[in-house]
Structure formats: C-alpha cells, structure tokens
Motif scaffolding. Structure first.
Motif, PDB file in Angstrom:
ATOM      1  N   GLN A 133       0.823  -1.209   0.000  1.00 61.44           N
ATOM      2  CA  GLN A 133       0.000   0.000   0.000  1.00 61.44           C
ATOM      3  C   GLN A 133       0.858   1.260   0.000  1.00 61.44           C
ATOM      4  O   GLN A 133       0.516   2.258  -0.645  1.00 61.44           O
ATOM      5  CB  GLN A 133      -0.934  -0.016   1.213  1.00 61.44           C
ATOM      6  CG  GLN A 133      -2.015  -1.080   1.140  1.00 61.44           C
ATOM      7  CD  GLN A 133      -2.883  -1.135   2.391  1.00 61.44           C
ATOM      8  OE1 GLN A 133      -2.805  -0.260   3.261  1.00 61.44           O
ATOM      9  NE2 GLN A 133      -3.706  -2.173   2.492  1.00 61.44           N
ATOM     10  N   LEU A 134       1.988   1.223   0.704  1.00 60.79           N
ATOM     11  CA  LEU A 134       2.916   2.357   0.688  1.00 60.79           C
ATOM     12  C   LEU A 134       3.474   2.563  -0.719  1.00 60.79           C
ATOM     13  O   LEU A 134       3.523   3.697  -1.225  1.00 60.79           O
ATOM     14  CB  LEU A 134       4.059   2.117   1.680  1.00 60.79           C
ATOM     15  CG  LEU A 134       5.231   3.106   1.612  1.00 60.79           C
ATOM     16  CD1 LEU A 134       4.769   4.529   1.889  1.00 60.79           C
ATOM     17  CD2 LEU A 134       6.323   2.697   2.596  1.00 60.79           C
ATOM     18  N   ASN A 135       3.871   1.493  -1.348  1.00 60.95           N
ATOM     19  CA  ASN A 135       4.410   1.579  -2.701  1.00 60.95           C
ATOM     20  C   ASN A 135       3.373   2.165  -3.664  1.00 60.95           C
ATOM     21  O   ASN A 135       3.689   3.043  -4.480  1.00 60.95           O
ATOM     22  CB  ASN A 135       4.848   0.183  -3.159  1.00 60.95           C
ATOM     23  CG  ASN A 135       5.576   0.205  -4.488  1.00 60.95           C
ATOM     24  OD1 ASN A 135       6.476   1.004  -4.705  1.00 60.95           O
ATOM     25  ND2 ASN A 135       5.186  -0.693  -5.399  1.00 60.95           N
ATOM     26  N   ALA A 136       2.129   1.707  -3.533  1.00 65.29           N
ATOM     27  CA  ALA A 136       1.057   2.215  -4.403  1.00 65.29           C
ATOM     28  C   ALA A 136       0.781   3.687  -4.128  1.00 65.29           C
ATOM     29  O   ALA A 136       0.548   4.475  -5.058  1.00 65.29           O
ATOM     30  CB  ALA A 136      -0.214   1.386  -4.189  1.00 65.29           C
ATOM     31  N   ALA A 137       0.810   4.076  -2.842  1.00 64.96           N
ATOM     32  CA  ALA A 137       0.556   5.473  -2.486  1.00 64.96           C
ATOM     33  C   ALA A 137       1.650   6.383  -3.036  1.00 64.96           C
ATOM     34  O   ALA A 137       1.365   7.490  -3.514  1.00 64.96           O
ATOM     35  CB  ALA A 137       0.461   5.614  -0.963  1.00 64.96           C
ATOM     36  N   VAL A 138       2.882   5.923  -2.980  1.00 64.89           N
ATOM     37  CA  VAL A 138       3.992   6.715  -3.528  1.00 64.89           C
ATOM     38  C   VAL A 138       3.827   6.865  -5.032  1.00 64.89           C
ATOM     39  O   VAL A 138       3.991   7.959  -5.599  1.00 64.89           O
ATOM     40  CB  VAL A 138       5.340   6.059  -3.171  1.00 64.89           C
ATOM     41  CG1 VAL A 138       6.483   6.703  -3.968  1.00 64.89           C
ATOM     42  CG2 VAL A 138       5.621   6.188  -1.674  1.00 64.89           C
ATOM     43  N   LYS A 139       3.477   5.795  -5.696  1.00 61.06           N
ATOM     44  CA  LYS A 139       3.288   5.839  -7.143  1.00 61.06           C
ATOM     45  C   LYS A 139       2.131   6.747  -7.543  1.00 61.06           C
ATOM     46  O   LYS A 139       2.135   7.346  -8.625  1.00 61.06           O
ATOM     47  CB  LYS A 139       3.028   4.426  -7.684  1.00 61.06           C
ATOM     48  CG  LYS A 139       4.267   3.546  -7.759  1.00 61.06           C
ATOM     49  CD  LYS A 139       3.901   2.195  -8.367  1.00 61.06           C
ATOM     50  CE  LYS A 139       5.131   1.305  -8.506  1.00 61.06           C
ATOM     51  NZ  LYS A 139       4.768  -0.019  -9.081  1.00 61.06           N
ATOM     52  N   SER A 140       1.145   6.868  -6.635  1.00 60.40           N
ATOM     53  CA  SER A 140      -0.033   7.681  -6.962  1.00 60.40           C
ATOM     54  C   SER A 140       0.289   9.169  -7.020  1.00 60.40           C
ATOM     55  O   SER A 140      -0.464   9.948  -7.595  1.00 60.40           O
ATOM     56  CB  SER A 140      -1.134   7.445  -5.923  1.00 60.40           C
ATOM     57  OG  SER A 140      -0.843   8.123  -4.704  1.00 60.40           O
TER      58      SER A 140
END
Length: 402
Positions: free
Chosen positions: A184-191
């Motif tokens: 979820q952290l990785n996805a949030a950063v990518k967002s």
C-alpha cells in the motif's frame, strides 16, 4: 541524539535518582575466553562474565573521575560504555531480562549526560552508582549461575507451549500485514499523493515494530530496511535505503517522485523478511522474554524521538512496541495470574496507564501528533509511564519459569 532529545532522558533521570539508586557491592567473579566476531561494526562480542567485569572496571574508573569533578574526554567515555555493554548485552537480554532493563535504566541517561557541554557531576555520580549496583547484581548472578530465566521449565509448561504456538501465529500474521502495508505504501507513492504516502509510511511501520525482537533475528535485512541516517555518510548516501530514506524524502524533501525506487525496494525486502519470518519458529523462552526487548526499545530508544525524527510519528511507533508486548502478555496472563496475581495486576494497571497516555498525546489511527512538538513534560511523563510498565513486565519471564 540531539540536545533536545537528550533532555528527555536526563529530565527523567532526575526523578530516577531522586527515588534512590541501588548501591550493591557484591564481589565479581570472571572467566577468560576468546572473543568472537560481532555483527555490530567495531564491537567484538565477549562472554557475559568477561564483559561484565570489564564494564564494572570502567564504571569504577568513571566514579573516581566524577568524584574529582573532572572526566577525561566525557564523550569518548560515553562511547566506551556503549561499546562495552554492546559486547555482551545480547547474551543478557534473553537470560536476564529484568537485569538487562535495570542496566539500561541507568546507562542510557548516564551516556547522554556525559555528552552534555556542562556536566552535572552530582546527577552523573548518582547514575553511575545506580549502574554499578545493577552491574554488580548481574555479575553476581552470572558468577553464581543463578537468576536466569528457567527456559526448561517454560518449555515444559503445556499452557505456555500453547501460548507459544499462538504467538508464532501472531508473528506470521504481522509478517503478512507487513507485506500488505508495504504494498500500500508503494502504491501510495506511485499515486503521487503526498499525504496519502505519508500516512501509508506510518501505517507500514506498525507490524515491523510489533515484532521487533523477531525482526532483529534477520540482521542483514533489518539493517537494509530500518537503518537510520546516522549509520551513513548523509541522507543522500546511496547505501541509505529503507523506511527512513523514504521518511526523509516524504516529510523533509516532500519529493514523492524520488521516493518511488526506495518504496519499491522496501516492498521487495519486506517480502524477503516475510519469508524469513514464515520459516522461523519462536521457542517458548524466546517468546516470553520478548517483552523486555520491546519495552527497552520503547523507553530508551524510541522515546527520544530520534528514530522518527522527520515524520514525528514517535507515539504510533512506541504504541506498536507496546502492542507487541501486550500481545505476549495477553497470551500468558492466565498462567501468570495463577503464579503471581499481584504482578499480573500491576502489569494490567501499568499497561492501561501507558495506553491512556499515548492516546491522549496522539490519536490512534491514520493521523498523529508530531512528537517533537509536544511539551517536554509530556514526553518525560510518557517515558516514566513506559518505565513503570517495563519493570513488572520484565519480571514476567522469571515468574513463569518458577
């Protein structure tokens, strides 16, 4: 540790010495053995008896200098004390958790006090006396081969075996949560959503901190994932990766783009950690002594605010350490109550006091109050409450082994 955060330790130390320091002076028996290499840079591991004897000699030497109100290179002396303790503390943690925390209680403020520009010789002398008392007690236990946690009795207890199985499942669950939250952290950063990424960063810290004694078994991965900037040249060092590299980018530079490769790397490392956790089995004695390590982390290291210096999420991280200790306690409290109802009651009340204090300082959930902006008196109060919880908790393994 910066000056502001040293004051948290030193202010709490004043209350500690006001309550009186142990001054036991039992003889010390030592043995000699060849040292072995340590995974900690520049620290050679030695047998506990040998290490305790050398440490006591240094403490006695410091006492003489403090009595004369003149310490030769106090910052260097502080580093010497830290190194000597590190040379054998890992042997003490699982066997003598109560004495381990007692040593830390005096050693941490003593080291902090030695790095101040103006030394408080009275306070340092009292802390040094307290440290000597704790070390003398430890040395006597080592010499007499008494007082260690009875791992055999713990392993032979059917209720504790069942509790250990449940804890192994808890650890596995936290390992799985770790990967989920890092994803979820990785996805949030990518967002590209900075606030979302900051919240995801703190959330991803929680499972890691709840099972820190288990995580630290995998020192190479732990070093890559959770090392602080102090271990590197600066925050731009290419070797500086993991949580705290991301923390600096999200909370200081506010550069979410730069955080992308580090978030992806942390997720990959988190998957490796989860696999390592899945392949390990925690024994009963290691399970019950884990409370000491978690509470020591909370009350002597996390409470300074140094680890989460950029995010300010010190209270959530301490809460995770306490939740990890609570998970252990909850699994054994039935057995503990049968053996020592008074100790169980003290732990329960102290735990409630700590949780209430943390919830007052910073809300549980996706948001948090910056620890660095809290009044110092409130920070010290939390440290004192954590210490008041640690003291009965670390008696638990010895009681369960009776």
């Amino acid at each position: 540790m910066n000056k502001r955060n040293q004051l948290i330790i030193l202010t709490a130390a004043i209350a500690l010495v006001a309550a009186g320091c142990s001054k036991a002076a039992a003889p010390v028996t030592t043995t000699s053995a060849a040292p072995v290499a340590s995974p900690t840079p520049n620290v050679t591991k030695v047998p506990a008896k040998e290490g305790a004897a050398a440490f006591l000699k240094s403490v006695d030497g410091l006492k003489g200098q403090l009595n004369q109100q003149k310490v030769d290179d106090p910052k260097k002396f502080s580093a010497t004390l830290e190194g000597e303790w590190a040379s054998f503390e890992d042997e003490i943690k699982p066997k003598y958790p109560e004495l381990y925390v007692k040593v830390e209680k005096f050693l941490t403020p003593l080291m902090a006090g030695l790095t101040q520009e103006k030394l408080d010789f009275t306070l340092l002398g009292q802390l040094n006396d307290g440290l000597k008392g704790a070390l003398t007690e430890l040395s006597t236990s080592l010499a007499d081969n008494k007082g260690a946690v009875n791992a055999t009795a713990i392993a032979g207890s059917q209720p504790l075996q069942e509790a250990t199985k449940a804890y192994n499942k808890y650890v596995q669950d936290q390992g799985n949560q770790l990967v989920t939250l890092l994803d979820q952290l990785n996805a949030a950063v990518k967002s590209g959503d900075l606030k979302k990424a900051q919240e995801a960063y703190v959330a991803a810290r929680m499972p890691y901190e709840r099972i820190e004694p288990v995580i630290e078994r995998f020192s190479e991965l732990d070093g890559v994932m959770d090392a602080r900037v102090d271990d590197f040249k600066d925050e731009n060092d290419p070797e500086f990766t993991g949580y705290h590299r991301i923390e600096q980018l999200l909370f200081v530079k506010k550069s979410i783009k730069e955080a992308e490769p580090f978030a992806a790397r942390l997720l990959d490392d988190g998957k490796k950690m989860q696999q390592s956790i899945a392949a390990t089995n925690i024994e009963a004695a290691d399970f019950v002594t884990g409370v000491g390590e978690l509470m020591e982390e909370a009350q002597t290291k996390k409470i300074t605010g140094e680890e989460e210096r950029w995010s300010g999420a010190t209270v959530p991280v301490i809460r995770a350490n306490v939740e990890g200790a609570q998970a252990i306690y909850d699994l054994v409290k039935g057995e503990l109550k049968q053996k020592d109802a008074a100790l169980d009651d003290k732990i329960s009340k102290s735990l409630t006091a700590v949780l209430d204090a943390m919830n007052t300082l910073s809300p549980a959930g996706a948001t948090w109050n910056d620890f660095n902006k809290l009044e110092q008196s409130k920070q010290v109060d939390l440290k004192n409450k954590l210490e008041a919880l640690a003291e009965p908790l670390v008696k638990m393994p010895g009681t369960l082994g009776q």
